[in-house]
Motif scaffolding. Sequence first.
Motif, short mmCIF file in Angstrom:
data_model
loop_
_atom_site.label_atom_id
_atom_site.label_comp_id
_atom_site.label_asym_id
_atom_site.label_seq_id
_atom_site.Cartn_x
_atom_site.Cartn_y
_atom_site.Cartn_z
N GLU A 62 0.83 -1.21 0.00
CA GLU A 62 0.00 0.00 0.00
C GLU A 62 0.86 1.26 0.00
OE1 GLU A 62 -3.97 -1.64 2.38
OE2 GLU A 62 -2.57 -0.28 3.37
N PRO A 227 -5.00 2.34 6.07
CA PRO A 227 -4.91 2.23 4.61
C PRO A 227 -3.80 3.15 4.08
CG PRO A 227 -6.75 3.64 5.19
CD PRO A 227 -6.16 3.15 6.48
N LEU A 230 -3.98 5.47 1.03
CA LEU A 230 -4.75 6.70 1.16
C LEU A 230 -4.04 7.75 2.01
CD1 LEU A 230 -8.32 5.20 1.83
CD2 LEU A 230 -7.30 5.85 -0.36
N ASN A 249 -9.27 9.43 6.96
CA ASN A 249 -9.18 8.42 5.89
C ASN A 249 -9.31 7.01 6.46
OD1 ASN A 249 -8.89 10.24 3.80
ND2 ASN A 249 -6.67 10.07 3.70
N THR A 250 -8.62 6.76 7.56
CA THR A 250 -8.68 5.43 8.17
C THR A 250 -10.09 5.11 8.63
OG1 THR A 250 -6.37 5.56 8.88
CG2 THR A 250 -7.77 3.96 10.01
N TYR A 253 -12.34 4.53 5.61
CA TYR A 253 -12.03 3.29 4.90
C TYR A 253 -12.86 2.13 5.44
CZ TYR A 253 -9.06 -0.50 3.07
OH TYR A 253 -8.57 -1.62 2.44
N TYR A 254 -13.04 2.10 6.78
CA TYR A 254 -13.77 1.00 7.40
C TYR A 254 -15.25 1.28 7.58
CZ TYR A 254 -9.28 -1.13 8.41
OH TYR A 254 -8.03 -1.70 8.28
#
Length: 401
Positions: A62, A227, A230, A249-250, A253-254
Amino acid sequence: MKLINILHTLLVASVLAPMLSSCGEKDEPSPTPPPADESRTVLVYMVANNNLRSWALKDMIEMQEGVNNGGLGDKGRLLVYHDAGEPTLIEILPNRIDTLETYPYNRYAVQSERMLQVIDDSRSHAPAADYGLVLWSHGTGWIQNGMEMPETRSDVPGHDVIVQSFGDDRGKKMNVTTLAEVLESRKFSWLYFDCCLMNSVEVAYQLRNAVPLIAGSQIELPAAGMPYHLNIEPFFASGKADLIGAASNTYGYYNGMSGYYCAMSVIDTSALDRLAAASRNIFGKAAPGYPAGHTLQDLYPTAPNLHFDFSDYIEALCMGADGATPQWPGAENDLAEFHAALAETVIYEDAMPYVPYGSRLLPLEKHCGLATFVMKDSEDATTNNYNTLSWYADVASALFH
């Protein structure tokens, strides 16, 4: 074949074009460090010699994706230390990986000596005006059960004593007090905990003189963690790193993924002294424990319960089990000052409505962005050496007035 070679081979095969150099080959010269007044180096310190090691490879893939997509900008450099095999410091560049240093395996990644050495090496290879740090591994929050190494002379110049520090390396764990000592000696502009349970008020307060901003979670996180594809871009945002953007962002993401869970927050450590004063004032008037009939929001529902929502706890102390009965004259005002201080401290927080409990998800109804330990009596102060923390000495010990 050592695991480090496997990691690099898989990274090259899955991410990089065949004609590009593999890790360890230096057919091209390393890039010249950018001007110091505009540059930023981010070190990802991966303590992966545990049951998360397979996720280390996925996260490095990633990272490569984020770098390949221009996430470094013009002045950024991304370095990664990992110990899943031969301990190695690498640099992830657009479409290639360079090996910068390898280290003897006879040291734990969780020794402060090794962490200091890696930080110093990363700054020697990639000097910059601004430094960010990601700590990647398991996390236990404030729990002070790190195994101390015998006091031993170090073979690294300037580092005299070997002690335990961060993460989970072959069962050896960190003490947050040692982590604070390490980071106070090597200043970073921000710290992102890519591990579980690290955003407690005890951890943040211990690190308040070490780093201005802390991102992390107050609950258990999915094994996939951050992530990185990202978050490379916000880490290297122009001007200052966008730590709130990375935490958001984290969370995003979920959020919405069936069966997943996530809570994230960002802490401004400069506000912790006000939060500590407001909390100490309340602890000095309250009784230990919490009101009968009140069920505290548990953030890690396993026995023993060591992580509760901080705001829920303080609100119960001040206003009782029903949330409407002041427990002493002026409790409403004391709680208002606490909430004001908390708002200055937690500058971002968001959470999905569940926390993991084995194979089930339990309701997460209250979340302020910080966890805490709740002592019911003075004997609880010795639980996992809680009384060795600055938060206990400066704040929570006022409960036993």
